[in-house]
Design an enzyme around this catalytic site. Structure first.
Site, PDB file in Angstrom:
ATOM      1  N   ALA A 116      -0.210 -16.603  36.672  1.00  0.00           N
ATOM      2  CA  ALA A 116       0.239 -15.518  37.902  1.00  0.00           C
ATOM      3  C   ALA A 116      -0.050 -15.732  39.019  1.00  0.00           C
ATOM      4  O   ALA A 116       0.666 -15.699  39.994  1.00  0.00           O
ATOM      5  CB  ALA A 116      -0.203 -14.294  37.170  1.00  0.00           C
ATOM      6  N   THR A 136       8.604 -17.077  21.061  1.00  0.00           N
ATOM      7  CA  THR A 136       9.002 -17.887  22.120  1.00  0.00           C
ATOM      8  C   THR A 136       8.668 -17.567  23.555  1.00  0.00           C
ATOM      9  O   THR A 136       8.727 -16.281  23.695  1.00  0.00           O
ATOM     10  CB  THR A 136      10.698 -17.954  21.942  1.00  0.00           C
ATOM     11  OG1 THR A 136      11.017 -18.290  20.578  1.00  0.00           O
ATOM     12  CG2 THR A 136      11.511 -18.522  23.044  1.00  0.00           C
ATOM     13  N   GLU A 138       8.648 -17.633  27.663  1.00  0.00           N
ATOM     14  CA  GLU A 138       9.546 -17.904  28.937  1.00  0.00           C
ATOM     15  C   GLU A 138       8.694 -17.767  30.139  1.00  0.00           C
ATOM     16  O   GLU A 138       8.007 -16.875  30.545  1.00  0.00           O
ATOM     17  CB  GLU A 138      10.495 -16.765  29.211  1.00  0.00           C
ATOM     18  CG  GLU A 138      11.758 -16.991  30.057  1.00  0.00           C
ATOM     19  CD  GLU A 138      11.354 -16.559  31.359  1.00  0.00           C
ATOM     20  OE1 GLU A 138      11.599 -17.080  32.465  1.00  0.00           O
ATOM     21  OE2 GLU A 138      10.883 -15.430  31.459  1.00  0.00           O
TER      22      GLU A 138
END
Length: 189
Positions: A116, A136, A138
Site C-alpha cells: 500500500a 484470486t 487483484e
C-alpha cells in the site's frame, strides 16, 4: 462476532486443514537469510502469499471491460518470481494457500502496508462460510510507473471472524460459483 487469535488459527489449520500449506509463525526471511515480505500466522490473522502465476491486464484488444461478459484476451498470462504491473493497470494472481472456511466463520482480507505504501492496492472479497479454494488476488498499480509483485511472499492479511450463530445457508449450500477454485479465476456470472 469476534476476531480469532493466532491460537485458534493454528488449531483450525492443524486439526481441520483450514489453510494449506500453513506457516504457524511469521516468516520474514528465506532459508538462506534473504529478507522477504512476511507471511504466516500473526497475532489476529494470517498473512497470505501470492503464487507465481499471474494474469496481467492489457488494453491491446481495445475492448470494453464488462464483468458479465469478460474477454479473456484482456489478460496476458505470466509465470515467474516477480510480476511487473504496467502503470495504472492491474493483475490477477492466486494465493499459494488453499482455504477451507468453517461454517461459522467469515473472513475479511486487507492488503499489506508494504504494498500500500508503494501505491499497490490488493483487493480480495470476503471468504464466506464453507467456501474453499485458492483465493484470486487483484493487484492495482495506482502509480504512473511499473510496479513489482513478488511471488511466494506476503501480500495481504486474512482476519477470521466467528459468528455467535450459524448461518442458515452457507456458500457451499447455495453452490457458489467460485467454490473449489484452483488457479487464477476470472469473473463468472
Amino acid at each position: 462476532m469476534s476476531i480469532k487469535s493466532d491460537k485458534w488459527i493454528r488449531r483450525m489449520a492443524e486439526e481441520h486443514n483450514m489453510i494449506e500449506p500453513f506457516a504457524p509463525n511469521q516468516v520474514r526471511a528465506t532459508e538462506d537469510g534473504r529478507k522477504i515480505v512476511s507471511y504466516g500466522t500473526s497475532s489476529y490473522g494470517y498473512d497470505i502469499r501470492c503464487a507465481d502465476e499471474f494474469k496481467i491486464f492489457t488494453n491491446i484488444n481495445s475492448t470494453i471491460v464488462d464483468p458479465k461478459n469478460f474477454d479473456e484476451k484482456s489478460f496476458v498470462d505470466f509465470k515467474g518470481d516477480v510480476c511487473i504491473i504496467p502503470p495504472n493497470s492491474f493483475a490477477l494472481a492466486r494465493t499459494v494457500e488453499y482455504f477451507r472456511i468453517p461454517r461459522s466463520v467469515l473472513t475479511v482480507c486487507l492488503g499489506k502496508s508494504t504494498y500500500a505504501r508503494c501505491g499497490i492496492i490488493v483487493n480480495v472479497t470476503p471468504f464466506e462460510p464453507e467456501w474453499e479454494g485458492h483465493v484470486t488476488l487483484e493487484f492495482s498499480n495506482t502509480t504512473p510507473l511499473p510496479a513489482k509483485i513478488y511471488a511466494n511472499e506476503g501480500v495481504a492479511q486474512v482476519l477470521f471472524f466467528e459468528s455467535d450463530e450459524i448461518c442458515d445457508v452457507s456458500y457451499a449450500d447455495r453452490g457458489g460459483k467460485y467454490q473449489g477454485q484452483h488457479g487464477v479465476t476470472l469473473p463468472k456470472t
